[in-house]
Design an enzyme around this catalytic site. Structure first.
Site, PDB file in Angstrom:
ATOM      1  CG  HIS A  36       4.784  -1.045  -2.962  1.00 63.70           C
ATOM      2  ND1 HIS A  36       3.942  -0.876  -1.887  1.00 63.70           N
ATOM      3  CD2 HIS A  36       4.399  -0.127  -3.892  1.00 63.70           C
ATOM      4  CE1 HIS A  36       3.085   0.105  -2.149  1.00 63.70           C
ATOM      5  NE2 HIS A  36       3.349   0.572  -3.354  1.00 63.70           N
ATOM      6  CG  HIS A  87      -0.150   3.138  -3.502  1.00 67.48           C
ATOM      7  ND1 HIS A  87       0.363   3.946  -4.499  1.00 67.48           N
ATOM      8  CD2 HIS A  87      -1.406   2.789  -3.893  1.00 67.48           C
ATOM      9  CE1 HIS A  87      -0.532   4.074  -5.462  1.00 67.48           C
ATOM     10  NE2 HIS A  87      -1.612   3.383  -5.119  1.00 67.48           N
ATOM     11  CG  ASP A 122       1.594   7.736  -5.185  1.00 70.05           C
ATOM     12  OD1 ASP A 122       1.804   8.302  -4.090  1.00 70.05           O
ATOM     13  OD2 ASP A 122       1.956   6.570  -5.419  1.00 70.05           O
TER      14      ASP A 122
END
Length: 304
Positions: free
Chosen positions: A126, A165, A247
Site C-alpha cells: 500500500h 486488498h 488476509d
C-alpha cells in the site's frame, strides 16, 4: 533447500497491543514452519545488514521527502502516518532491513533458480511514492522488481499480488514500466478502494481482478486458469514476485473472502507452473492460526 529470509529484528516494529499487523504474526509463522515435516528442507537466512547503497534503490520508488518524514517520526519517538499506520522508534530501521531482505530474496532466487520466501514486516504493497498507508511503509515488492531489472539476465519481472486488498502502492510505482507486469486479485469494494478492472497500465501491463465479498476458491480458480496464467505466461517473466498476503482467508477479520489455507498451496502450484524463479514476500494476513497454515502450504509446495 528453500531459503527463508528472516530476522528477529522484524519484531521490533511495534504497532501496539491491538493492532492486527503485530510481531506475533511472524512468531506464529516461524513456530509453525519449524515443526513441519519438511523443516529440514528450509534454510533460514539472515538479511544483509543495511548498506548505504540501499537508499538509492528506495529512492527509485519513494520521494526523498517521504523517506525523511518517516525517519524523523521514528527518531522523535514514534507517531502515526495515518490512523492505521503507526511508527515506533525502530520502525524506520526495521523497514530498511525489510527492503534489504526483499533484495536478498531476489539474489537468492536468481542464484539458485528456485523459490525463496521473505518473512519480513512491515508489509509494503500500500506504500505509495510519497506516503505510507494501510500498515505499509516502503513498497517492498516494487523496489524488489526495480532492483531485479538491474541484475544480469533479467529483462522482465512480473508481480502477482494475492493479498485480499489491492496493492495500490505497487501498481502506482510500476504501472508505467514496460518491463514490469502487475496482477492483483482483491476484494472489491474494500480498502483502499483502488484496483478497478478497467486499469490496464501504460503498456497493458496491469491485470486487476476485483472479487465480491463472499468469494471462495470456486470464484478464484476460473480466474487463475482463464486470465492470470495466460497473462503471466505471455509476459514471460525472468522473475516472478508474489506479494503473498493471507488476509483472503475465511477466518481473517479484515476482509470478507472465504479462502482456506490449502487454497494457497494451489495458487503456489499454479505459479510454479510458470517458473521456479519465484520470490514470495509476506504482505497481509492477520488470523494467526490460518496465516501460519497458509504460509506452510505455500512453502510445502515449493519443497515438493
Amino acid at each position: 533447500m528453500l531459503p527463508i529470509i528472516y530476522s528477529d529484528e522484524f519484531l521490533d516494529h511495534i504497532t501496539g497491543r491491538y493492532h492486527p499487523e503485530k510481531p506475533e504474526r511472524l512468531r506464529a509463522i516461524v513456530k509453525a514452519l519449524k515443526t513441519t515435516n519438511f523443516a529440514e528442507q528450509i534454510e533460514w537466512v539472515n538479511p544483509q545488514p543495511v548498506k548505504p547503497e540501499l537508499m538509492s534503490w528506495i529512492e527509485i520508488a519513494h520521494h526523498h521527502t517521504y523517506i525523511k518524514k518517516l525517519k524523523d517520526i521514528a527518531s522523535s519517538g514514534g507517531g502515526y502516518l495515518d490512523g492505521d499506520t503507526p511508527i515506533s522508534p525502530r520502525s524506520y530501521d526495521v523497514a530498511l532491513l525489510a527492503v534489504s531482505a526483499w533484495l536478498d530474496g531476489v539474489n537468492e532466487v536468481l542464484t539458485r533458480e528456485n523459490p525463496a520466501f521473505v518473512l519480513a514486516r512491515p508489509p509494503g504493497h500500500h506504500a505509495e511514492r510519497d506516503t505510507g498507508m494501510g500498515f505499509c511503509l516502503f513498497s517492498n515488492a516494487a523496489i524488489a522488481a526495480l532492483y531485479a531489472l538491474q541484475q544480469p539476465g533479467v529483462n522482465r519481472v512480473a508481480i502477482l499480488d494475492w493479498d485480499v486488498h489491492h496493492g495500490n502502492g505497487t501498481q502506482a510505482i510500476v504501472e508505467t514500466h514496460s518491463q514490469i507486469a502487475y496482477c492483483s486479485l482483491h476484494q472489491y469494494p474494500a480498502y483502499p478502494g483502488t484496483g478497478k478492472a478497467s486499469e490496464k497500465g501504460l503498456h497493458n501491463n496491469v491485470l486487476n481482478l476485483p472479487l465480491p465479498p463472499g468469494s471462495d476458491i470456486i470464484s478464484y480458480q476460473p480466474l487463475w486458469e482463464s486470465l492470470i496464467l495466460p497473462f503471466l505466461t505471455k509476459f514471460e517473466p525472468d522473475l516472478l514476485i508474489v506479494s503473498a498476503g493471507y488476509d483472503a482467508l475465511a477466518d481473517d477479520a479484515l476482509a470478507s473472502v472465504n479462502l482456506q489455507p490449502e487454497d494457497f498451496g494451489l495458487f503456489t502450484e499454479y505459479c510454479l507452473g510458470i517458473t521456479r524463479k519465484i520470490l514470495f514476500g509476506l504482505e497481509g494476513g492477520y488470523d494467526l492460526q490460518t496465516l501460519s497454515k497458509s504460509v506452510v502450504a505455500t512453502i510445502e509446495r515449493c519443497c515438493i
